[in-house]
Structures are given as C-alpha cells and as structure tokens.
Design a protein around this motif. Structure first.
Motif: not given
Length: 129
Positions: A99-127
């Motif tokens: 498990v890797s943990v990322f601490i998000l700034p408060q403005n990001v946590a408040d306005d977060m709507y979608s997330i994209e995770f890209i690694y290698g040849d993979h592009d993952l997307f979620g809401f």
C-alpha cells in the motif's frame, strides 16, 4: 542465549506489524476501469486468450489516497480532475508492492470528481461519488 532469541523474536514481530499497512475499513473503493484507446484500428483482433490483468486498487478516505498493488510499479501517474474536467492534482511516483499512501491537499479533497491512474500501457479511470 534465551534472552537474545526473545529480543530478536519481539523485534521481528514489531517490525512485521509496523510494515503491514492496512487500508481503513471505511475507505471508499474508487473501482477504476481500464479505458480503451479510441484509435486502435491497427491492432490485430485475433489475440490469444490472456488472463485479465491484476490492476492496483485505489481507495479514498478524507485527505488520503491509498494505492494497493501486488507488485512494484515504476512511474505511475495519478491525475485528479474536478467536475469541470480541470486537473487539480497531478503526480508521478513509483509505487511499492503493498500500500502506498498519498496525502491530498484540502482543496483537492473537496473538489475531487474523477481520477485517472496511468502506468505502463494501462490507463485506468474512475469517479469519486
């Protein structure tokens, strides 16, 4: 000698308990799906059967983003967008197995709507809902 074995055993248990990071039970699973390229006409359709890829899982709780992976990932990119599609967080990081943990700034946590995770040849997307 018995004392040395006892100390070694106690130290080993303490380190193994510390190393095993647990995702909180009330964390939200963002359930990312892999996006497909829209321009893949040159890709052969007769591919041999492959087992599905085991992608990392991403969980969210308060200002923390937890990325759980069963293998090391070099140069993973995390992009978070607001409801208008504006990028409000963008980072590239190598992820450890576990498990890797990322601490998000408060403005990001408040306005977060979608997330994209890209690694290698993979592009993952979620809401985030």
């Amino acid at each position: 000698m018995k004392r040395l074995i006892t100390i070694f055993f106690a130290a080993f248990l303490s380190l193994s308990a510390f190393a095993e990071f647990v995702i909180p039970e009330d964390a939200i699973d963002l359930q990312l799906v892999e996006t497909e390229s829209l321009n893949n006409d040159d890709v052969s359709r007769d591919k041999p059967h492959k087992s599905p890829a085991l992608h990392p899982s991403i969980f969210y709780l308060e200002n923390y983003l937890y990325v759980s992976s069963s293998y090391y990932i070099d140069e993973a990119q995390i992009i978070i967008r607001d409801e208008d599609g504006t990028i409000i967080y963008n980072t590239v990081s190598s992820l450890v197995s576990g498990v890797s943990v990322f601490i998000l700034p408060q403005n990001v946590a408040d306005d977060m709507y979608s997330i994209e995770f890209i690694y290698g040849d993979h592009d993952l997307f979620g809401f985030y809902s």
